[in-house]
Design an enzyme around this catalytic site. Sequence first.
Site, PDB file in Angstrom:
ATOM      1  N   ASP A   8       0.818  -1.211   0.000  1.00  0.00           N
ATOM      2  CA  ASP A   8       0.000   0.000   0.000  1.00  0.00           C
ATOM      3  C   ASP A   8       0.851   1.260   0.000  1.00  0.00           C
ATOM      4  OD1 ASP A   8      -2.044  -1.801   0.080  1.00  0.00           O
ATOM      5  OD2 ASP A   8      -3.058  -0.919   1.799  1.00  0.00           O
TER       6      ASP A   8
ATOM      7  N   ARG B  81       1.536   7.147  16.765  1.00  0.00           N
ATOM      8  CA  ARG B  81       1.379   8.092  15.659  1.00  0.00           C
ATOM      9  C   ARG B  81       2.134   9.403  15.878  1.00  0.00           C
ATOM     10  NH1 ARG B  81       0.770   3.963  12.799  1.00  0.00           N
ATOM     11  NH2 ARG B  81      -1.347   3.197  12.418  1.00  0.00           N
TER      12      ARG B  81
ATOM     13  N   ASP C 173      -6.413   7.325  12.644  1.00  0.00           N
ATOM     14  CA  ASP C 173      -4.979   7.543  12.450  1.00  0.00           C
ATOM     15  C   ASP C 173      -4.680   8.756  11.599  1.00  0.00           C
ATOM     16  OD1 ASP C 173      -4.001   5.579  14.093  1.00  0.00           O
ATOM     17  OD2 ASP C 173      -4.216   4.024  12.578  1.00  0.00           O
TER      18      ASP C 173
ATOM     19  N   SER D 139      -7.242  -6.211   8.732  1.00  0.00           N
ATOM     20  CA  SER D 139      -6.044  -5.375   8.630  1.00  0.00           C
ATOM     21  C   SER D 139      -5.364  -5.275   9.994  1.00  0.00           C
ATOM     22  CB  SER D 139      -6.392  -3.993   8.101  1.00  0.00           C
ATOM     23  OG  SER D 139      -6.863  -3.181   9.150  1.00  0.00           O
TER      24      SER D 139
END
Lengths: 407, 407, 407, 407
Positions: free
Chosen positions: B16, B98, B127, B181
Amino acid sequence: MSAPKKVVLAYSGGLDTSIILKWLQTEYGCEVVTFTADLGQGEELEPARQKAELLGIKPENIYIEDVREEFVRDFVFPMFRANAQYEGLYLLGTSIARPLISKRLIEIAEETGADAVAHGATGKGNDQVRFELAAYALNPDIKVIAPWREWDLTSRTRLIDFAEQNQIPIAKDKRGEAPFSVDANLLHTSSEGKVLEDPAVQAPDYVFQRTVHPEDAPDTPEYIEIGYEKGDPVSINGEAMSPATILTALNEYGRKHGIGRLDLVEGRFVGMKSRGIYETPGGTIMLEAHRGIESITMDRGAMHLKDELMPKYAEAIYNGFWYSPEREMLQAAIDLSQEHVTGTVRVKLYKGMVSTVGRWSDHSLYSEEHVTFEEDAGAYDQKDAAGFIQLQALRLKLIAMRNKRVK
Amino acid sequence: MSAPKKVVLAYSGGLDTSIILKWLQTEYGCEVVTFTADLGQGEELEPARQKAELLGIKPENIYIEDVREEFVRDFVFPMFRANAQYEGLYLLGTSIARPLISKRLIEIAEETGADAVAHGATGKGNDQVRFELAAYALNPDIKVIAPWREWDLTSRTRLIDFAEQNQIPIAKDKRGEAPFSVDANLLHTSSEGKVLEDPAVQAPDYVFQRTVHPEDAPDTPEYIEIGYEKGDPVSINGEAMSPATILTALNEYGRKHGIGRLDLVEGRFVGMKSRGIYETPGGTIMLEAHRGIESITMDRGAMHLKDELMPKYAEAIYNGFWYSPEREMLQAAIDLSQEHVTGTVRVKLYKGMVSTVGRWSDHSLYSEEHVTFEEDAGAYDQKDAAGFIQLQALRLKLIAMRNKRVK
Amino acid sequence: MSAPKKVVLAYSGGLDTSIILKWLQTEYGCEVVTFTADLGQGEELEPARQKAELLGIKPENIYIEDVREEFVRDFVFPMFRANAQYEGLYLLGTSIARPLISKRLIEIAEETGADAVAHGATGKGNDQVRFELAAYALNPDIKVIAPWREWDLTSRTRLIDFAEQNQIPIAKDKRGEAPFSVDANLLHTSSEGKVLEDPAVQAPDYVFQRTVHPEDAPDTPEYIEIGYEKGDPVSINGEAMSPATILTALNEYGRKHGIGRLDLVEGRFVGMKSRGIYETPGGTIMLEAHRGIESITMDRGAMHLKDELMPKYAEAIYNGFWYSPEREMLQAAIDLSQEHVTGTVRVKLYKGMVSTVGRWSDHSLYSEEHVTFEEDAGAYDQKDAAGFIQLQALRLKLIAMRNKRVK
Amino acid sequence: MSAPKKVVLAYSGGLDTSIILKWLQTEYGCEVVTFTADLGQGEELEPARQKAELLGIKPENIYIEDVREEFVRDFVFPMFRANAQYEGLYLLGTSIARPLISKRLIEIAEETGADAVAHGATGKGNDQVRFELAAYALNPDIKVIAPWREWDLTSRTRLIDFAEQNQIPIAKDKRGEAPFSVDANLLHTSSEGKVLEDPAVQAPDYVFQRTVHPEDAPDTPEYIEIGYEKGDPVSINGEAMSPATILTALNEYGRKHGIGRLDLVEGRFVGMKSRGIYETPGGTIMLEAHRGIESITMDRGAMHLKDELMPKYAEAIYNGFWYSPEREMLQAAIDLSQEHVTGTVRVKLYKGMVSTVGRWSDHSLYSEEHVTFEEDAGAYDQKDAAGFIQLQALRLKLIAMRNKRVK
């Protein structure tokens, strides 16, 4: 305080409260009314009646009641709606029983014309505070007698002497000191003191009375489905049950799987820290399941507010302020949040653990259409997120620009 | 927003972000700098370098860094000082990583003269918010590119087509859709989407990657002693360890005993509810142990305040406001509370459970002298409790008198 | 969003909303329903009807309503029970009117079969958020049209051109730019923008429209007595009044004495800071008087909890979350606290100030017997204070002992 | 408690503390050390020295100190950074002075080898709690003597008799009962008791000692500019001043314009409600000015958090917990928020009112570019607001859809 004339005593039928009974009679020369409640502590009540009679209490002055349904419905369930945990962990099993006892003491005092109530809690613990704050909140004119703060029977020897002098029967195992002290009701059993006083030392196995050791629990998990209505559990595996019945059943599940043990050092309201061993089998299952059903039926705004209020709510109950305007205000907010907390939770029970593994509800706020990774069907426009973030970021950008400028 | 000239991309080396890399080059014609961080996700980084080179990134534009120590020391540990749990349960394993990634993206942008950063988070999740709020807070002039909100590669087929057209290597197992995921770092692994989308259905066993099934964990409990200094774990069984080393070791203990699994439905900041499966083996042990050491070293006043602040603190991190004045204010309060949170906790690990069984400290506030059931040596006068209760009760009495009067 | 077919517009009858009306007709070709409410803004409503008719709205599509009583009873009064002040000072006069307008827009949309609502708030302010959150909360399927975020009439010149092209009458004083913009209702008048944009510069005298300058107010104080029932004002100087009537009367007292002016810089929900001049004459008197009556009728526990909840409550209203579970939960708690907030407050009005000078109530918790400096009649035993202090001090002593030990 | 050998007495030089001094000598036969502090109460200290000598105190046991700078710098200013108001209104003028006095008592006890401290606060008020909690927090082994809770001098007559028997000089106006009692320091003057005990009755004019009546204040407003640095006032009209100097100057401005009067019924920590008349002239100006400078320099996130924490912070100070971990945690958060609270506020003083009319700062977060009604120069894209609102609304829509579904 003028001398009491008639006292309603929270009476367990055990040695200590029997001594108190006699001491009240001799110290104050007052009439004693006994109140013995079945809160689910797992003891028969009839011996308490016989013992009270033996100690000279008139039959009409002996109150023995099964208050389990009221206890669970009006005290335990409202508290669990809040997910209340004191200091992050304690499920408040002792704290929540005290206001109910005081409420009945006060009501019986009114019925019998008593001017005082008495309890057997010591001067070092939280329970004296809980009993007395509830009593005064319900009847500001009541006298409260706390013998442990007053008398000079401050050693085991003196207590036994007093009992012998007053023909109070002493069970064999009560002559010596118990290795720890116990409080129990339908919600929990707590153990503390003596062998448990050093918080560095693991609690001995024999302390646990309400749950099997996780190591001895079944090697195969068990799954149950708990039905909820407006925040309260109402069924197990589809079978509807009354409040006390369902808690009793959950206790049995928890006992069998070793669920709900807690070894805690906590800050008492009276100022020092103490160490307790708590067993709350059914309550621990309820906490997990309640969070599970809330997670799909309660909005984030409500839940986060509730989570922020919870420590204050738990503290109010722990400190004995059940009958206070602040607890009632918090309860009003919490109860409103439960209107749609209806549905079913599937939990796994295994070797000390309870884990939510599924939950569903007609009242669910979960929307697969909104959350799916699949291509959008129009329910959510990802471009909206850009604007959302820009406006959330604006104040942070303004700070960063300012900080850069003034550096 | 004017077109970016040079973009620092958070690059995993996977399909990705490789597609994003190429898309940035073709869509914006801009130079791309890649940043690949070892946060403990358990993947090798060198393949990412090779892949970046293959996609035409100049060696000096490839940043690959091991940030595990910084991650644990400056992000994970400060958060665990707060006992942070979002919506009562989630240990914030994704959220806390993050801001660190954004911080490095911004620093690298400054080093390389880039005017933009890019990330691979979708437009439906939290996110994107976390990446971007952190980026804007650290550099208010930065451009942020979120391809998933911009491009038209909105199906697996289109993505694969784009990859093939652009000579991006596609691992065999990436051609089809993944059944769920995953995000992973040293603190946790989260799994969501697809097979997990129905919250009523138990997560299949194969979803769990980080912990053994409790049923498969050892049949004998294991005990470890965790040393704490000022709120942070510093040793296991007496052996001093660095932050990342100790978390790695705790992860291994947790993995082995099946500790730290959580099946949660949570309220996203962007508005909908989602279901996640979290595995936080070491973190779950840390939470229990930290509460254990706090329980003897932290005063009730500090602890209750901290408990009240926690939901707000957890929400700030979850929502992406790590770099905000409110999170920093809360951190200042929390950190001050940890000054004496030093000592040792003994925990039992068994079949999915971690339980404190002992704790000791030179900094302990626990006073056996004050709490003992033994006769008092003068440390505490039980008669003080009478006055304490009278004054606590006074306002409740005044309320009761008023209510009686106006009824 | 598919094109709307029928839109209910919040219509003031002024130039801007008339332009919006016409723009909706031309841009979307949709039928328009107008809703004009008397919220106490001090303008006649009949001209709005005539203008709507002139612009081609069918009589049955023109809604004109006096909602003052509902506004004060169901929105203003509940809010004042909380003593709500945003950022410590702002009485939320604009914020509290928006949900009522949205509520009626949605109700009229249902009555008329409209699929959309429209408002005249700009894309930079809080009002768009308030209108739209309320609308979506009441009807999740409604479309909301915010022309100021959509159209290209982004300058005064273009607006005037559009009006002229569409035969919209333009009052002389509306051709040029107003020196500031105004919002008004029964609770307050706010002014902002243009001449007020520099927060360093004192607001010019002509900005104030609702109150006399304190310097011009009477040189002699005036005293009034406000009667309260369950937290709401119900009478002035013994004369019972309806909610809107009493607020109107208090506004007149406030106007005359120059009470309720506020020059504030506040943090908008959309991210930037703005400066506003607020005049809230009656509301400012109500805040003071409500605190006055609460001070004798509300227990400390309730009051302190309420004070802690207030900022969150005020923020919810400011941000547009009137119709949200968290605001409703807070309201439930606040309303419960008002059960005994009944009695009378005497306030002094003088040159911009309102000050409580006396308060009395049958529901008073104030006990002269308990507080008096006179010798005790037994209501309070000063010796209790010693025990109270000892137990309050215990945890502080334990901390001090620990700190001494580990130093 | 064993008998004290040497006592440090908080000594004002007045009749009451002189009686205490003598009573300590006679009752306990202990050595007395006197501590007299200039906290800005407006009385000369030398007479206290002479009186102490007259009562037999050795010169080396007489401590007389000017602590005004320390008081304002280390106690008043930190508190004003929080905008602390107890029960919404009280500026805590008495509460904040007590910990400083206790701190010096404890320090002097250590210097002089005293084992006890004594104060002249009664058993019904908050001050006893404040003195004693601070003393125990600073020295857990100290003895505290509170003669008013111990002795039998419980009427004015007995006090005067005792004074006469012990050759304590009695000022003429001290023979009879004062019509109310007073506490004063640089921050405020409080009056309570006797003629003020009925909260329905307006306080007589002669009670006010620190401010002119608003009706007698100048008919023309006065404007001053107060400079702030990191949350503390540092200059007036450009002239730099020390903490005590600036508060003294602001007091004079406040006195002249009749600013800072408050007639309050408050909930005491010891349980009952009491009525006080407070005059806080400079403090009232500081509160307004501090909010003014915060309004442009402090971010919304920080400010709202601070507003939520404030009631808890004010309660801690009111209740005597200045030296507690929770107050220190709150202070750490608050102080961090003040880093950029630097700039200048212009306030108008007129007839009892202080109003911010302008504020400016290099640290300002106010951005005219972002807020302006003028056409955008790109700083803010109004279309972002649409996405912002959509995502804010999402959870409300999901609730509405659910509620419709289950109805």
